[in-house]
Design a protein around this motif. Structure first.
Motif, PDB file in Angstrom:
ATOM      1  N   LEU B 338       0.853  -1.187   0.000  1.00 55.96           N
ATOM      2  CA  LEU B 338       0.000   0.000   0.000  1.00 55.96           C
ATOM      3  C   LEU B 338       0.889   1.237   0.000  1.00 55.96           C
ATOM      4  O   LEU B 338       1.842   1.312   0.772  1.00 55.96           O
ATOM      5  N   ILE B 339       0.584   2.187  -0.891  1.00 51.18           N
ATOM      6  CA  ILE B 339       1.414   3.396  -0.989  1.00 51.18           C
ATOM      7  C   ILE B 339       0.556   4.626  -0.739  1.00 51.18           C
ATOM      8  O   ILE B 339      -0.530   4.754  -1.312  1.00 51.18           O
ATOM      9  N   HIS B 340       1.020   5.497   0.131  1.00 47.78           N
ATOM     10  CA  HIS B 340       0.392   6.798   0.325  1.00 47.78           C
ATOM     11  C   HIS B 340       1.419   7.869  -0.016  1.00 47.78           C
ATOM     12  O   HIS B 340       2.578   7.757   0.363  1.00 47.78           O
ATOM     13  N   TYR B 341       0.967   8.898  -0.713  1.00 47.21           N
ATOM     14  CA  TYR B 341       1.845  10.023  -1.055  1.00 47.21           C
ATOM     15  C   TYR B 341       1.177  11.308  -0.567  1.00 47.21           C
ATOM     16  O   TYR B 341      -0.021  11.503  -0.784  1.00 47.21           O
ATOM     17  N   ILE B 342       1.945  12.143   0.107  1.00 48.13           N
ATOM     18  CA  ILE B 342       1.401  13.396   0.650  1.00 48.13           C
ATOM     19  C   ILE B 342       2.304  14.543   0.234  1.00 48.13           C
ATOM     20  O   ILE B 342       3.524  14.418   0.265  1.00 48.13           O
ATOM     21  N   LYS B 343       1.683  15.645  -0.154  1.00 50.93           N
ATOM     22  CA  LYS B 343       2.467  16.856  -0.427  1.00 50.93           C
ATOM     23  C   LYS B 343       1.910  17.973   0.447  1.00 50.93           C
ATOM     24  O   LYS B 343       0.705  18.228   0.445  1.00 50.93           O
ATOM     25  N   MET B 344       2.790  18.615   1.218  1.00 50.88           N
ATOM     26  CA  MET B 344       2.356  19.683   2.121  1.00 50.88           C
ATOM     27  C   MET B 344       2.996  20.984   1.647  1.00 50.88           C
ATOM     28  O   MET B 344       4.185  21.015   1.338  1.00 50.88           O
ATOM     29  N   GLU B 345       2.182  22.060   1.587  1.00 46.90           N
ATOM     30  CA  GLU B 345       2.712  23.336   1.122  1.00 46.90           C
ATOM     31  C   GLU B 345       2.337  24.460   2.068  1.00 46.90           C
ATOM     32  O   GLU B 345       1.604  25.373   1.718  1.00 46.90           O
ATOM     33  N   LYS B 346       2.787  24.370   3.301  1.00 42.30           N
ATOM     34  CA  LYS B 346       2.575  25.405   4.312  1.00 42.30           C
ATOM     35  C   LYS B 346       1.121  25.856   4.356  1.00 42.30           C
ATOM     36  O   LYS B 346       0.811  27.056   4.307  1.00 42.30           O
ATOM     37  N   ALA B 347       0.220  24.908   4.396  1.00 46.44           N
ATOM     38  CA  ALA B 347      -1.199  25.257   4.456  1.00 46.44           C
ATOM     39  C   ALA B 347      -1.879  24.342   5.478  1.00 46.44           C
ATOM     40  O   ALA B 347      -1.277  23.389   5.958  1.00 46.44           O
ATOM     41  N   ASP B 348      -3.138  24.654   5.776  1.00 48.24           N
ATOM     42  CA  ASP B 348      -3.909  23.822   6.705  1.00 48.24           C
ATOM     43  C   ASP B 348      -3.986  22.386   6.218  1.00 48.24           C
ATOM     44  O   ASP B 348      -3.750  21.447   6.968  1.00 48.24           O
ATOM     45  N   ALA B 349      -4.345  22.257   4.933  1.00 48.92           N
ATOM     46  CA  ALA B 349      -4.582  20.925   4.387  1.00 48.92           C
ATOM     47  C   ALA B 349      -3.423  20.515   3.497  1.00 48.92           C
ATOM     48  O   ALA B 349      -2.748  21.375   2.927  1.00 48.92           O
ATOM     49  N   PRO B 350      -3.181  19.216   3.351  1.00 48.46           N
ATOM     50  CA  PRO B 350      -2.175  18.781   2.383  1.00 48.46           C
ATOM     51  C   PRO B 350      -2.609  19.199   0.981  1.00 48.46           C
ATOM     52  O   PRO B 350      -3.801  19.174   0.675  1.00 48.46           O
ATOM     53  N   SER B 351      -1.656  19.603   0.133  1.00 47.22           N
ATOM     54  CA  SER B 351      -2.070  20.058  -1.192  1.00 47.22           C
ATOM     55  C   SER B 351      -2.301  18.878  -2.123  1.00 47.22           C
ATOM     56  O   SER B 351      -2.966  19.001  -3.142  1.00 47.22           O
ATOM     57  N   SER B 352      -1.767  17.714  -1.787  1.00 44.63           N
ATOM     58  CA  SER B 352      -2.019  16.550  -2.628  1.00 44.63           C
ATOM     59  C   SER B 352      -1.965  15.296  -1.766  1.00 44.63           C
ATOM     60  O   SER B 352      -1.163  15.195  -0.847  1.00 44.63           O
ATOM     61  N   TRP B 353      -2.821  14.348  -2.089  1.00 43.03           N
ATOM     62  CA  TRP B 353      -2.830  13.079  -1.359  1.00 43.03           C
ATOM     63  C   TRP B 353      -3.165  11.997  -2.374  1.00 43.03           C
ATOM     64  O   TRP B 353      -4.135  12.137  -3.106  1.00 43.03           O
ATOM     65  N   LYS B 354      -2.314  10.997  -2.461  1.00 39.18           N
ATOM     66  CA  LYS B 354      -2.563   9.946  -3.435  1.00 39.18           C
ATOM     67  C   LYS B 354      -2.437   8.594  -2.735  1.00 39.18           C
ATOM     68  O   LYS B 354      -1.500   8.360  -1.978  1.00 39.18           O
ATOM     69  N   ILE B 355      -3.380   7.719  -3.028  1.00 41.83           N
ATOM     70  CA  ILE B 355      -3.354   6.378  -2.434  1.00 41.83           C
ATOM     71  C   ILE B 355      -3.240   5.360  -3.558  1.00 41.83           C
ATOM     72  O   ILE B 355      -3.951   5.473  -4.561  1.00 41.83           O
ATOM     73  N   ARG B 356      -2.332   4.383  -3.420  1.00 37.94           N
ATOM     74  CA  ARG B 356      -2.406   3.250  -4.332  1.00 37.94           C
ATOM     75  C   ARG B 356      -2.573   1.990  -3.488  1.00 37.94           C
ATOM     76  O   ARG B 356      -1.672   1.573  -2.787  1.00 37.94           O
ATOM     77  N   ALA B 357      -3.784   1.436  -3.593  1.00 43.68           N
ATOM     78  CA  ALA B 357      -4.110   0.293  -2.737  1.00 43.68           C
ATOM     79  C   ALA B 357      -3.679  -1.005  -3.423  1.00 43.68           C
ATOM     80  O   ALA B 357      -3.571  -1.059  -4.648  1.00 43.68           O
TER      81      ALA B 357
END
Lengths: 142, 425
Positions: B338-357
């Motif tokens: 299982l792969i999770h990818y997160i991108k954070m750009e100094k904001a409240d919420a992550p700017s990108s979230w990707k799941i590969r199940a």
């Protein structure tokens, strides 16, 4: 509600309208030996045409909307709808998603809501028992 | 009489002619179908009893989770990550947490790593028992379904004692876990593991000696090692074909680096690895034993100390708001990688979230397994990869008419070049 209010055994059809499997495995857990609803005559059937009660789980995704409506129309009268889980009642954590058409009561009339994420098997059995009592009453009136 | 007989064509040619004349029939299975637990559409083309082609349509359980996740803060999103799938709801939030920890450089206390490992292995036991029941149910062997699901209740009791809920546990937190395991609870987990040791023995008796299971699963739904590698199958599906890959062994996370883990193949119990449905069923039984050993070792080796790096949530959220960066997490879920990818750009919420199940990777081998099999074997072959549609449904095609094929894409590409050229002139 006494046990004499329940005259016939109840057959249930389960529709997964975009659920996360949590409620679905609890429904199956209710059927297996620890909770064993089959001792009350409650049975999961393979087609809505044999069912008295529809168990709906999930927040109803866009692709499942017309399928849910079709299953509802295929179920013979008198029928009841039991929504299992928070997703079906209120859309739960997915409330703002672009692909959700629910909650279920926006599309079809719902008789019993079972809350919980997911609800325990005891809660599901209680919900079905409530629906059962309601179904017997509607039969008496007719 | 003899002459008449001689004029008839040979039986083998007759059978061939009949097969040629037979029209191919398409049988749609699903999205709502008694053989399926989750909505997915499998369209099977059959010639006689043999499957000639398979087409799988996904998207019925697409809930836009990744999009919702980019509109809420990471702690709120943690609970959405848990609801990606109701069966693997330890590994999804765990992968999400590890991805954020990697992006934000948060160090997880050692005790929390061990606790995470214990929860993940308890989940694997429950998921594999569930699978063994479902596989037996698809064969029409309902006594095994009821037996495995009865034994599964024990691990759910343990999970309820540890976390407060049977299914959605709410135990993971960014930088650790939310609840500790006390000594009395550890004792109960040990007792449960002894119980599962016995269950494993009985399960081995059933699955290794029972005729019915062998008859219905041996030599169907083949997946060769070559195909498993070619289609990048993951988890027990790949291991049952002899591919020794396991994230816990290859890229260890949580407490797995401290524990000696080896990717097992069915040869652990059987003489050979064939890569059929039987191997995949036995594979799950073997992994239950492996999980029991891991839980025991974790309980023995668990160090003391804090269970979360930052217990004050406001402070954690404030820190996460300052993060710029991306993180990837690889976790061995009960069904595979299982792969999770997160991108954070100094904001409240992550700017990108990707799941590969894992199911997404395993669905590709389904076609190889199904083609050439009998129609009556389709449910058990589909069940043998333990598909989890709510994990796999990460995108939908809203309008099928708008599908972009290569020619159309190339046309668009050429068009853009012309437009740009026109603009520069």
């Amino acid at each position: 509600m006494g046990i004499d209010a329940l005259k016939r055994s109840l057959w249930v059809f389960h529709v997964n309208a975009g659920s996360c499997n949590g409620c679905d495995i609890e429904i199956v857990a209710a059927l297996t030996p620890r909770y064993d609803v089959e001792r009350f005559g409650i049975k999961l059937v393979g087609t809505p045409r044999h069912a008295d009660v529809l168990l709906v789980t999930g927040p109803v995704t866009r692709q499942m909307k017309d399928k849910l409506l079709r299953v509802y129309e295929q179920t013979p009268e008198p029928k009841l709808v039991v929504v299992v889980g928070n997703c079906g009642s209120t859309c739960g954590v997915f409330y703002e998603s672009y692909n959700i058409e629910g909650p279920v009561d926006k599309l079809i009339p719902v008789d019993v809501y079972v809350h919980g994420c997911p609800p325990r098997p005891e809660a599901i059995i209680e919900g079905i028992a409530k629906a059962w009592a309601k179904l017997e009453k509607t039969k008496v009136k007719k | 009489m003899k002459r008449v007989h001689q004029n008839l064509p040979k039986i083998s040619t007759m059978v061939k002619r009949m097969a040629d004349n037979e029209k191919k029939v398409n049988i749609p299975i699903g999205p709502i179908h008694p053989a399926l637990k989750e909505p997915v559409q499998i369209e099977v083309s059959v010639s006689g009893e043999r499957v000639t082609d398979v087409n799988i349509t996904l998207g019925h359980v697409h809930r836009g989770i990744e999009w919702v996740g980019t509109r809420r803060n990471p702690i709120q999103t943690l609970y959405i990550a848990e609801r990606v799938c109701g069966i693997c709801n330890i590994c999804h939030p765990m992968a999400f947490c590890i991805a954020i920890e990697n992006a934000a450089n948060i160090a997880v206390p050692e005790r929390a790593e061990y606790l995470r490992t214990i929860f993940a292995e308890l989940e694997r036991i429950h998921s594999h028992l569930l699978f063994l029941g479902v596989a037996a149910h698809e064969m029409g062997f309902d006594s095994i379904l009821h037996y495995t699901w009865l034994t599964r209740e024990k691990v759910l009791d343990v999970v309820e004692m540890l976390t407060g809920n049977r299914i959605t546990k709410g135990i993971m937190m960014i930088g650790g876990v939310r609840r500790d395991i006390s000594d009395s609870q550890a004792e109960k987990i040990r007792a449960a593991m002894d119980y599962y040791e016995k269950v494993y023995g009985k399960m081995c008796n059933i699955f290794l000696d029972d005729k019915t299971i062998k008859m219905r699963t041996r030599d169907i739904g083949f997946l060769s090692k070559k195909d498993a590698l070619r289609f990048c199958a993951v988890g027990p599906t790949a291991r049952a074909s002899g591919v020794k890959k396991d994230i816990r062994q290859d890229y260890p996370y949580a407490a797995y680096p401290d524990i000696d883990i080896e990717a097992l193949t069915p040869e652990f119990l059987l003489k050979e690895t064939r890569g059929d449905v039987y191997d995949r069923v036995v594979m799950r039984a073997i992994e239950i034993k492996q999980s029991i050993d891991i839980v025991r070792e974790c309980l023995k080796e668990m160090p003391s100390g804090p269970i979360v790096s930052e217990p004050v949530l406001q402070k954690l959220l404030f820190n996460l708001k300052q993060v710029q960066g991306e993180g990837v997490a690889l976790v061995e879920a009960p069904r595979g990688e299982l792969i999770h990818y997160i991108k954070m750009e100094k904001a409240d919420a992550p700017s990108s979230w990707k799941i590969r199940a894992p199911t997404y990777a395993n669905l590709h081998v389904l076609r190889t397994m199904l083609i050439g099999s009998e129609l009556a074997d389709v449910p058990v072959i589909v069940a043998s990869i333990d598909p989890c549609m709510s994990c796999a449904n990460r995108a939908i095609i809203a309008d099928k008419g708008a599908l972009l094929y290569q020619e159309k894409l190339r046309e668009l590409c050429i068009g853009k070049t012309r437009r740009l050229r026109g603009a520069t002139k």
